[in-house]
Design a protein around this motif. Structure first.
Motif, mmCIF file in Angstrom:
data_model
loop_
_atom_site.group_PDB
_atom_site.id
_atom_site.type_symbol
_atom_site.label_atom_id
_atom_site.label_comp_id
_atom_site.label_asym_id
_atom_site.label_seq_id
_atom_site.Cartn_x
_atom_site.Cartn_y
_atom_site.Cartn_z
ATOM 1 N N ASN A 366 0.809 -1.214 0.000
ATOM 2 C CA ASN A 366 0.000 0.000 0.000
ATOM 3 C C ASN A 366 0.848 1.273 0.000
ATOM 4 N N GLN A 367 2.054 1.195 0.578
ATOM 5 C CA GLN A 367 2.868 2.391 0.698
ATOM 6 C C GLN A 367 3.406 2.884 -0.634
ATOM 7 N N GLY A 368 3.378 2.079 -1.652
ATOM 8 C CA GLY A 368 3.933 2.473 -2.940
ATOM 9 C C GLY A 368 5.396 2.073 -3.062
ATOM 10 N N THR A 369 5.849 1.912 -4.282
ATOM 11 C CA THR A 369 7.232 1.535 -4.561
ATOM 12 C C THR A 369 7.912 2.685 -5.299
ATOM 13 N N ASP A 370 9.007 3.167 -4.745
ATOM 14 C CA ASP A 370 9.747 4.260 -5.371
ATOM 15 C C ASP A 370 10.618 3.707 -6.490
ATOM 16 N N LEU A 371 10.426 4.216 -7.712
ATOM 17 C CA LEU A 371 11.193 3.780 -8.872
ATOM 18 C C LEU A 371 12.265 4.808 -9.204
ATOM 19 N N ASP A 372 13.460 4.314 -9.477
ATOM 20 C CA ASP A 372 14.570 5.147 -9.942
ATOM 21 C C ASP A 372 14.765 4.821 -11.420
ATOM 22 N N ALA A 549 -11.189 4.439 14.369
ATOM 23 C CA ALA A 549 -9.761 4.632 14.612
ATOM 24 C C ALA A 549 -8.969 4.144 13.392
ATOM 25 N N PHE A 550 -7.950 4.927 13.015
ATOM 26 C CA PHE A 550 -7.110 4.529 11.886
ATOM 27 C C PHE A 550 -6.157 3.418 12.329
ATOM 28 N N ASN A 551 -5.729 2.596 11.368
ATOM 29 C CA ASN A 551 -4.828 1.496 11.686
ATOM 30 C C ASN A 551 -3.815 1.328 10.562
ATOM 31 N N ALA A 552 -2.890 0.402 10.767
ATOM 32 C CA ALA A 552 -1.807 0.205 9.804
ATOM 33 C C ALA A 552 -2.318 -0.165 8.422
ATOM 34 N N GLY A 553 -3.485 -0.768 8.340
ATOM 35 C CA GLY A 553 -4.036 -1.134 7.050
ATOM 36 C C GLY A 553 -4.450 0.057 6.207
ATOM 37 N N ASP A 554 -4.491 1.257 6.816
ATOM 38 C CA ASP A 554 -4.889 2.451 6.067
ATOM 39 C C ASP A 554 -3.713 3.153 5.384
ATOM 40 N N VAL A 555 -2.489 2.755 5.697
ATOM 41 C CA VAL A 555 -1.316 3.394 5.107
ATOM 42 C C VAL A 555 -1.317 3.190 3.590
ATOM 43 N N GLY A 556 -1.116 4.287 2.860
ATOM 44 C CA GLY A 556 -1.101 4.238 1.409
ATOM 45 C C GLY A 556 -2.444 4.555 0.777
ATOM 46 N N ARG A 557 -3.522 4.569 1.560
ATOM 47 C CA ARG A 557 -4.841 4.838 0.994
ATOM 48 C C ARG A 557 -5.039 6.336 0.768
ATOM 49 N N PRO A 565 -6.366 18.386 0.581
ATOM 50 C CA PRO A 565 -5.980 18.643 -0.816
ATOM 51 C C PRO A 565 -6.124 17.386 -1.677
ATOM 52 N N ASN A 566 -6.414 17.597 -2.955
ATOM 53 C CA ASN A 566 -6.486 16.469 -3.883
ATOM 54 C C ASN A 566 -5.171 15.700 -3.901
ATOM 55 N N GLY A 567 -5.292 14.387 -3.968
ATOM 56 C CA GLY A 567 -4.100 13.546 -4.051
ATOM 57 C C GLY A 567 -3.477 13.207 -2.718
ATOM 58 N N THR A 568 -4.121 13.573 -1.614
ATOM 59 C CA THR A 568 -3.552 13.293 -0.299
ATOM 60 C C THR A 568 -3.694 11.816 0.052
ATOM 61 N N ARG A 569 -2.635 11.274 0.691
ATOM 62 C CA ARG A 569 -2.626 9.891 1.141
ATOM 63 C C ARG A 569 -2.245 9.826 2.608
ATOM 64 N N ILE A 570 -2.533 8.696 3.216
ATOM 65 C CA ILE A 570 -2.078 8.447 4.581
ATOM 66 C C ILE A 570 -0.708 7.800 4.487
ATOM 67 N N VAL A 571 0.301 8.454 5.077
ATOM 68 C CA VAL A 571 1.665 7.946 4.958
ATOM 69 C C VAL A 571 2.087 7.117 6.167
ATOM 70 N N SER A 572 1.417 7.296 7.305
ATOM 71 C CA SER A 572 1.735 6.480 8.483
ATOM 72 C C SER A 572 0.606 6.609 9.495
#
Length: 645
Positions: A366-372, A549-557, A565-572
């Motif tokens: 869910n957190q996403g993968t950073d590509l180089d 209550a928020f939990n670890a499963g919400d990270v990345g959503r 703001p548009n495009g906002t995600r939960i990072v932790s």
């Protein structure tokens, strides 16, 4: 000759020094003179001057003199007779041997027609107060000859030009020899294996009517190397006289640098013939006469130098790394050695390829993968339409897409749908430089804000007061996947705000809250509404939510709602409090916020593509570009841990 009346050029008697010799005793600037003394005169010698021998100046001065360099307005005429030798041109090899490189500031004296000048070579201590040697032997400077090339093919046949200091070619005819020895002889030498004469038809006096300073010389066939892959060094010597071969014809100009000949290289094949525009492809070049170790060799592909050149032991091939280059071709390969330059046209094409690191990721991340991503031409692309939420994936800005197969932006059956569109977009693009960018790919779903979708689940077992859901291995009615994490769960006995917090396997998940009664059926919702989380303008954290209550499963959503703001995600998430990717723009005590679940990317092999324009039909616009499928651009989505490779 010009008569000097310079104060300080005082004749001195020869002190009781041992005999000093100069070898060679004649030549142009750039000549290395070995000064040898049978005693130990050069102990501590650190300063050397050339002092012109003239009437009234018959030996080195007892102390160093003030340098009198050539006139700045006329470098061909000397206004004084003392030239200081730069320290870099002096090498004390022993107490009795001194090597001096004749400096370029040493010139002929007198009228432009003068062809030689005699200088004493005088060595002093650092302070210039003590003369370290005294000799009546002089160094005779002749007109310095600068060839247009310092190397060429063995056996000659090529034409070069040679320019002298001063208009020394004043006789109307000159005679040229190539001499394979330590320097030009003072008079025309007898032709031998080491002395090759240039036919008079191979010499032309340029720059108008003599006297002039420039010649055209066709290198004769006898100027050869010793064979194999060795080279041979020759001096170019110009003489003046009435008859070619006349032993009394004096030297009027000579090359300070040696002219080196070697075998002419050839190029037979180049493999492979294509590679990515970012460079890095290793090519193999076969041919002949490739110098051992690549010494003195340069190779240019499309005008850019190859690197990491390694020559095979048989001198018939070499490997090299191609540089980065704009896409296109095929481009020519040029190979330059001592023997000359050879060019083979149309041997290598650059494709618009990229390399992606890492090359895989699970669709449960869910957190996403950073590509180089490395390639070429990224600085010219405008990624301003690319946002964290990916709300405009098909606009006319640049994008980084994940595609199944080859991306094709042409309109298909529908004028608004691409023939082969992207599966997902790599978000938050940052261009590092022209050859590198980074972005984040959400393989578990892009999290685009959208309408809620539901899925009914039945046949599950959840005990009252438990959060452990047990499905059935024999039915798909109650079967789970990793992409269900974060989904809202509703149903009888399930508290408000419950979500799937963790995935164990297809028949076991964990809820974020304990049930109030036994549960056998439930509904999964891709969106989850949170009605009691507070926002603070300028803050990236939300107030706690008692109901959900928020939990670890919400990270990345993705999260949306008033002040978000548009495009906002939960990072932790820490102790039920989430941190957002963007700060809230408004303060509200109970805004209605929505968590969105994206659609996971199906397992499979894809291609990462960088495009300059993401619109439908963009391939028809001027300047459009997209990277191609290559080994470096493949990307795999699979159910295993991400490998950083």
């Amino acid at each position: 000759m010009l008569t000097l009346a310079t104060a300080g050029l005082v004749a001195v008697g020869t002190p009781a020094f041992a005999a000093t010799t100069l070898a060679p005793s004649t030549g142009p600037v750039g000549t290395v003179i070995t000064v040898t003394d049978s005693g130990t005169s050069f102990t501590g010698a650190t300063r050397v001057q050339f002092q012109w021998k003239s009437t009234g100046n018959t030996a080195c001065s007892a102390t160093a003199l003030t340098p009198t360099p050539p006139s700045a307005s006329d470098p061909t005429t000397q206004t004084g007779g003392v030239i200081e030798v730069p320290a870099a041109n002096i090498k004390v090899t022993s107490s009795s041997v001194l090597d001096v490189t004749v400096p370029t500031t040493l010139t002929l004296l007198g009228t432009p027609s003068q062809i030689t000048a005699d200088y004493f070579v005088c060595a002093y201590n650092a302070a210039g107060t003590t003369l370290q040697n005294a000799s009546d032997e002089v160094f005779t400077l002749n007109g310095n000859l600068v060839p247009s090339a310092t190397s060429g093919p063995t056996a000659g046949g090529n034409t070069i030009t040679a320019t002298a200091i001063g208009k020394v070619f004043n006789t109307g005819s000159v005679y040229v020899q190539f001499q394979d020895n330590t320097g030009c002889t003072s008079t025309y030498s007898a032709v031998s294996g080491t002395v090759v004469a240039v036919p008079t038809s191979g010499v032309k006096i340029l720059n108008g009517t003599p006297p002039t300073n420039k010649l055209s010389i066709t290198v004769p066939a006898g100027v050869v190397n010793a064979g194999g892959f060795t080279t041979e060094n020759w001096y170019i010597c110009v003489y003046s006289g009435n008859t070619a071969g006349n032993a009394n014809s004096p030297l009027i100009a000579g090359s300070g640098l040696q002219y080196t000949v070697g075998p002419v290289p050839t190029i037979s094949t180049v493999t492979p013939t294509t590679g990515p525009a970012e460079g890095g492809t290793t090519i193999t070049v076969t041919g002949t006469n490739i110098p051992s170790g690549g010494v003195g060799m340069t190779a240019l592909l499309g005008g850019e130098p190859l690197t990491d050149i390694v020559v095979a032991g048989n001198n018939l091939s070499f490997t090299a790394t191609v540089p980065a280059h704009s896409a296109g071709g095929p481009f020519a390969l040029s190979l330059t050695t001592t023997g000359g330059t050879v060019t083979k046209p149309a041997v290598f094409s650059y494709t618009n390829g990229i390399t992606v690191t890492p090359k895989n990721s699970p669709n449960t991340r869910n957190q996403g993968t950073d590509l180089d991503i490395t390639g070429v031409g990224f600085s010219a692309l405008d990624f301003s339409g690319n946002s964290s939420g990916g709300l405009t994936p098909d606009n006319a800005k640049a994008h980084v897409y994940l595609v199944r197969g080859a991306y094709n932006p042409a309109a298909g059956t529908s004028p608004t749908v691409k023939t082969n569109p992207q599966v997902a977009e790599c978000l938050d693009v940052t261009v590092v430089d022209d050859n590198e960018l980074i972005c984040t790919l959400y393989t578990a779903g892009t999290g685009f804000a959208g309408a809620n979708s539901t899925r009914a689940v039945s046949g599950c077992t959840v005990a009252s007061g438990s959060a452990n859901v047990v499905g059935s291995a024999t039915t798909t009615a109650c079967n789970f996947s990793a992409s269900d994490v974060g989904m809202a769960v509703t149903g009888t006995g399930i508290p408000t705000g419950t979500s799937i917090m963790a995935f164990t396997d297809a028949t076991h998940v964990t809820l974020s809250k304990n049930t109030t009664s036994a549960v056998t059926a439930m509904t999964l919702n891709t969106n989850r509404v949170i009605a009691d989380a507070a926002t603070t303008a300028g803050s990236t954290t939300l107030g706690t939510s008692a109901a959900a209550a928020f939990n670890a499963g919400d990270v990345g959503r993705a999260i949306s709602g008033p002040g978000i703001p548009n495009g906002t995600r939960i990072v932790s998430v820490a102790a039920g409090v989430p941190t957002l990717s963007n700060a809230a723009t408004a303060t509200a005590t109970t805004p209605s916020l929505t968590l969105h679940s994206g659609i996971p990317i199906p397992n499979g092999t894809y291609t990462v593509t960088v495009v300059s324009n993401g619109a439908v039909g963009a391939q028809l616009t001027a300047g459009y570009s997209q990277t191609i499928i290559s080994s470096g651009s493949t990307f795999t989505v699979a159910d295993y841990l991400m490998a950083m490779n």
